[in-house]
Design an enzyme around this catalytic site. Structure first.
Site, mmCIF file in Angstrom:
data_model
loop_
_atom_site.group_PDB
_atom_site.id
_atom_site.type_symbol
_atom_site.label_atom_id
_atom_site.label_comp_id
_atom_site.label_asym_id
_atom_site.label_seq_id
_atom_site.Cartn_x
_atom_site.Cartn_y
_atom_site.Cartn_z
ATOM 1 N N LYS A 110 -14.007 -4.510 -2.250
ATOM 2 C CA LYS A 110 -14.901 -3.370 -2.036
ATOM 3 C C LYS A 110 -14.349 -2.126 -2.695
ATOM 4 O O LYS A 110 -15.085 -1.261 -3.111
ATOM 5 C CB LYS A 110 -15.027 -3.083 -0.529
ATOM 6 N N LYS B 226 0.834 -1.209 0.000
ATOM 7 C CA LYS B 226 0.000 0.000 0.000
ATOM 8 C C LYS B 226 0.865 1.254 0.000
ATOM 9 O O LYS B 226 0.545 2.230 -0.671
ATOM 10 C CB LYS B 226 -0.969 0.004 1.193
ATOM 11 N N LYS C 227 -8.485 -10.104 -7.164
ATOM 12 C CA LYS C 227 -9.440 -10.382 -6.078
ATOM 13 C C LYS C 227 -10.631 -9.432 -6.152
ATOM 14 O O LYS C 227 -10.443 -8.238 -6.377
ATOM 15 C CB LYS C 227 -8.681 -10.202 -4.752
HETATM 16 N N1 AQP Z 1 -12.530 -11.635 -3.014
HETATM 17 C C1 AQP Z 1 -12.583 -12.215 -1.822
HETATM 18 N N2 AQP Z 1 -12.680 -13.553 -1.752
HETATM 19 C C2 AQP Z 1 -12.735 -14.163 -0.530
HETATM 20 N N3 AQP Z 1 -12.714 -13.500 0.645
HETATM 21 C C3 AQP Z 1 -12.633 -12.163 0.607
HETATM 22 N N4 AQP Z 1 -12.602 -11.226 1.556
HETATM 23 C C4 AQP Z 1 -12.515 -10.006 0.989
HETATM 24 N N5 AQP Z 1 -12.510 -10.123 -0.357
HETATM 25 C C5 AQP Z 1 -12.565 -11.455 -0.630
HETATM 26 C C6 AQP Z 1 -12.684 -11.504 2.998
HETATM 27 O O1 AQP Z 1 -13.624 -10.601 3.554
HETATM 28 C C7 AQP Z 1 -13.164 -10.076 4.800
HETATM 29 C C8 AQP Z 1 -13.108 -8.568 4.638
HETATM 30 O O2 AQP Z 1 -12.095 -7.963 5.282
HETATM 31 P P1 AQP Z 1 -11.820 -6.399 5.183
HETATM 32 O O3 AQP Z 1 -13.064 -5.639 5.011
HETATM 33 O O4 AQP Z 1 -10.991 -6.070 6.375
HETATM 34 O O5 AQP Z 1 -10.939 -6.117 3.913
HETATM 35 P P2 AQP Z 1 -10.439 -6.855 2.653
HETATM 36 O O6 AQP Z 1 -10.011 -8.230 2.916
HETATM 37 O O7 AQP Z 1 -9.395 -5.969 2.071
HETATM 38 O O8 AQP Z 1 -11.754 -6.878 1.771
HETATM 39 P P3 AQP Z 1 -12.123 -5.990 0.540
HETATM 40 O O9 AQP Z 1 -13.529 -6.282 0.205
HETATM 41 O O10 AQP Z 1 -11.105 -6.141 -0.534
HETATM 42 O O11 AQP Z 1 -12.080 -4.533 1.148
HETATM 43 P P4 AQP Z 1 -11.206 -3.253 0.814
HETATM 44 O O12 AQP Z 1 -11.495 -2.942 -0.604
HETATM 45 O O13 AQP Z 1 -11.731 -2.232 1.768
HETATM 46 O O14 AQP Z 1 -9.764 -3.579 1.060
HETATM 47 C C9 AQP Z 1 -11.833 -10.771 5.082
HETATM 48 O O15 AQP Z 1 -12.065 -11.909 5.898
HETATM 49 C C10 AQP Z 1 -11.361 -11.207 3.703
HETATM 50 O O16 AQP Z 1 -10.493 -12.330 3.738
#
Ligand code: AQP
Length: 335
Positions: A200, A114, A197
């Site tokens: 969000k 990041k 992946k």
């Molecule tokens: N694509 C994915 N496939 C499987 N699991 C996923 N998770 C996220 N994306 C996938 C799981 O969801 C949880 C969310 O954790 P987070 O909100 O702390 O952030 P993240 O993992 O970084 O999820 P995002 O959706 O990609 O959010 P942003 O965009 O904010 O960084 C975790 O348990 C993760 O493993």
């Protein structure tokens, strides 16, 4: 005998969660809450490491909590709360930062990625100490297991190291947690870019299936998902990432095995397969969406549930924090 303890959380970083959050986290949380004394938090303090509009962050926090409940996390069974409602998270993070090496924190690959992406001036100290706050989240609750995606494994390893270091320096204080890493098949990819992946914070919305999307929009996104020119519904992550991703989503949402789905669609082409998946997605998320919107219609009641759960979390967290303050030599305030 008391149940083993589980801790997990998600950032309120969007108006809606996406299908990867649902399959990779929420579905497992829902199952695990039976056998574990589970703590599920909406980690709003973590979300502050990215730029946010304050009013929007408040709204996203409520929306994330509503989606936890709508997806089947039961606030009467599990402790579902907002991280910033329990002050001990930030307090323990400070103490833990004093036993964390600067180099050790700098080796976290998520921070390295990041900070490279944003440049050092746009990278906050909060982003650097993010894993220390995460360690505090976990250790406050004397957690046994932490179900996380592969990408978070290094942070849980750091949490274990900090717990062991603190225990050996100050005497037994923290339970040393175990990560429970989800299998690769639980990873969901972007429908338009099936080697990235699903996230969000994806740049484009077209490949992200949001839990709160209108069902017609979700169906359209499935129908437009990127596939290949081979025409057979077959799992092959390397050669057919688009179709494989759709198969994983199909299997996860129906509880069926991938070979059975391949058999069902043998010789039928991608149009039929996508139609089938669109139906599965709409059937699964329709009720979740409705329930989440219902909960959001009554924010006062939702806030009441979150406050009651925060009080439960606080009881456990303050016990650990009190023990930590004593161990490190902070003078207790007299009452
Ligand atoms: N694509 C994915 N496939 C499987 N699991 C996923 N998770 C996220 N994306 C996938 C799981 O969801 C949880 C969310 O954790 P987070 O909100 O702390 O952030 P993240 O993992 O970084 O999820 P995002 O959706 O990609 O959010 P942003 O965009 O904010 O960084 C975790 O348990 C993760 O493993």
């Amino acid at each position: 005998m008391s149940k083993p303890r589980l801790y997990s959380g998600m950032q309120p970083s969007a108006d809606s969660l996406q299908v990867g959050n649902y399959i990779g986290a929420l579905m497992q949380w829902r199952d695990l809450q039976e056998a574990y004394d589970a703590f599920f938090s909406v980690v709003d303090l973590h979300a502050l490491t990215q730029p946010n509009d304050p009013a929007e962050l408040r709204e996203k926090t409520r929306r994330t909590a509503a989606q936890y409940i709508a997806a089947g996390i039961e606030p009467a069974k599990s402790t579902l709360y907002v991280q910033s409602h329990v002050a001990a998270h930030a307090e323990l993070a400070w103490i833990l930062s004093t036993v964390t090496g600067f180099g050790e924190a700098g080796r976290m690959t998520q921070f390295k990625d990041k900070s490279q992406r944003y440049g050092s001036d746009a990278t906050s100290v909060g982003l650097f100490t993010y894993p220390v706050l995460m360690a505090a989240d976990i250790l406050l609750y004397q957690t046994d297991i932490v179900p996380v995606g592969d990408d978070q494994k290094q942070h849980v390893e750091l949490t274990r190291d900090l717990a062991e270091r603190f225990n050996s320096r100050y005497g037994d204080t923290f339970r040393v947690p175990m990560p429970v890493i989800q299998q690769d098949t639980a990873r969901i990819y972007d429908l338009q870019n099936p080697t990235a992946k699903m996230s969000k914070s994806a740049e484009s919305d077209a490949g992200v299936l949001w839990l709160l999307d209108d069902p017609a929009v979700s169906a359209k996104k499935v129908m437009r998902a990127v596939t290949d020119s081979d025409g057979t519904v077959r799992y092959d992550r390397e050669a057919k990432p688009g179709v494989s991703n759709l198969l994983v989503i199909y299997a996860a949402l129906t509880g069926r095995q991938i070979p059975a789905i391949e058999d069902e669609y043998a010789g039928r082409g991608y149009g039929d397969f996508k139609k089938g998946l669109a139906e599965v997605v709409v059937n699964e998320f329709g009720p979740v969406r409705e329930r989440a919107l219902e909960l959001l219609d009554d924010p006062a009641e939702l806030d009441r549930v979150l406050a009651a759960n925060a009080a439960k979390a606080e009881d456990v967290a303050n016990r650990t924090l009190g023990a930590v303050y004593d161990k490190v030599g902070l003078l207790r305030r007299t009452r």
